[in-house]
Write a protein that holds these residues in place. Sequence first.
Motif, short mmCIF file in Angstrom:
data_model
loop_
_atom_site.label_atom_id
_atom_site.label_comp_id
_atom_site.label_asym_id
_atom_site.label_seq_id
_atom_site.Cartn_x
_atom_site.Cartn_y
_atom_site.Cartn_z
N PRO A 6 -23.31 96.53 41.94
CA PRO A 6 -23.79 95.55 40.94
C PRO A 6 -23.31 95.92 39.54
O PRO A 6 -23.14 97.10 39.21
CB PRO A 6 -25.32 95.67 41.05
CG PRO A 6 -25.58 96.22 42.42
CD PRO A 6 -24.42 97.12 42.71
N ASP A 7 -23.09 94.90 38.72
CA ASP A 7 -22.58 95.14 37.36
C ASP A 7 -23.49 96.08 36.57
O ASP A 7 -23.02 96.94 35.84
CB ASP A 7 -22.44 93.81 36.62
CG ASP A 7 -21.29 92.96 37.16
OD1 ASP A 7 -20.46 93.52 37.90
OD2 ASP A 7 -21.23 91.76 36.85
N GLY A 8 -24.80 95.87 36.71
CA GLY A 8 -25.73 96.71 35.97
C GLY A 8 -25.59 98.18 36.33
O GLY A 8 -25.65 99.06 35.47
N VAL A 9 -25.39 98.47 37.62
CA VAL A 9 -25.21 99.85 38.07
C VAL A 9 -23.91 100.43 37.51
O VAL A 9 -23.87 101.59 37.07
CB VAL A 9 -25.23 99.92 39.61
CG1 VAL A 9 -24.89 101.33 40.09
CG2 VAL A 9 -26.59 99.49 40.14
N ALA A 10 -22.85 99.64 37.51
CA ALA A 10 -21.57 100.12 36.98
C ALA A 10 -21.68 100.46 35.50
O ALA A 10 -21.17 101.51 35.04
CB ALA A 10 -20.49 99.05 37.19
N TRP A 11 -22.36 99.62 34.73
CA TRP A 11 -22.56 99.90 33.32
C TRP A 11 -23.41 101.16 33.12
O TRP A 11 -23.16 101.96 32.21
CB TRP A 11 -23.24 98.72 32.62
CG TRP A 11 -22.33 97.59 32.27
CD1 TRP A 11 -22.30 96.36 32.85
CD2 TRP A 11 -21.31 97.58 31.26
NE1 TRP A 11 -21.33 95.57 32.28
CE2 TRP A 11 -20.71 96.29 31.29
CE3 TRP A 11 -20.85 98.51 30.34
CZ2 TRP A 11 -19.67 95.92 30.44
CZ3 TRP A 11 -19.82 98.14 29.47
CH2 TRP A 11 -19.24 96.87 29.53
N LEU A 12 -24.41 101.36 33.99
CA LEU A 12 -25.27 102.54 33.86
C LEU A 12 -24.49 103.81 34.18
O LEU A 12 -24.68 104.85 33.53
CB LEU A 12 -26.47 102.41 34.79
CG LEU A 12 -27.55 103.49 34.61
CD1 LEU A 12 -28.14 103.44 33.20
CD2 LEU A 12 -28.65 103.32 35.65
#
Length: 291
Positions: A6-12
């Motif tokens: 997920p995009d949010g995980v990649a950003w984190l």
Amino acid sequence: MAPRIPDGVAWLLADMTLVTGMTVLVKLSGATIPAMQLVFLRAAVGLGLILPWVWARRADLFAMHQPARNAFRVGCNAVALSSNFLALTALPLVMVNAIGYLRPIVTVLLAVALLGEKVSRARWIGSVGIACGVIIAVGPDLRGTAGRDIDATGLVAAVVSVLFGSLAVVQTRALRRESPTVMMLFYTLGLTVLTAGPAAAVWQPLSAADWPIVLAIGALGQAGQYCFLRAYRRQEAAVLAPVSYASILFAAAAGWLFFGDRPSAHLMGGTVVILGCLLWAWRHEQGSAST
């Protein structure tokens, strides 16, 4: 085909990479530069870096939705970051990391209590497994510090950092409708103002060799803040909090590369348990969503 991260995980994950670099520099410079001075300089450098970007997007400042919540978030961040820098300079790195691993659990509890976010059974089971992995990973090292004189102030600072850092994360998620421009300016300007007085009280002159490290701390911290905001705009806090445990890999790698702390067998074993629980919970929820 494997499920996409997920995009949010990649950003984190990007945020954790940048913050690990900043943490290494803070640890290296903490012996000569007071913690409060480092926090102020990190914020001031970051403010200088984002001002051109803020000016280009200044129209966003007039569309602010929740100024009071923004101010509360900045206050929580100021307390959390100052406490964390103090803990890093006063305690063994393994102890700071171990206490910091409480933050995802505290964040999940606050997200449920304050935001009404739902946590699935798989995520709760995964969280319990992750907590066991943390105990396996850092428990023996913590026992190894039993004979040392532990700085009580540093210990309190580490706990305070967890509580206020978790509150700041929950506020970030609650502000997901806010423009990143507003949130970054509030955070960086607020942190600069709130830490200016305490920093002045303990100020130590900087040498020419200190400035590259200080500038790097500010740049890495600001870039990490941008990635962090992006992550929590795209994903629920209760989902991202357990992923934060992957930071144990970053901490272990940094300790090995920069401080000569070779990863122990129990650290690697605990890491395998943590990552296994994360993967299990993620795939279980992916499967539930597709049925």
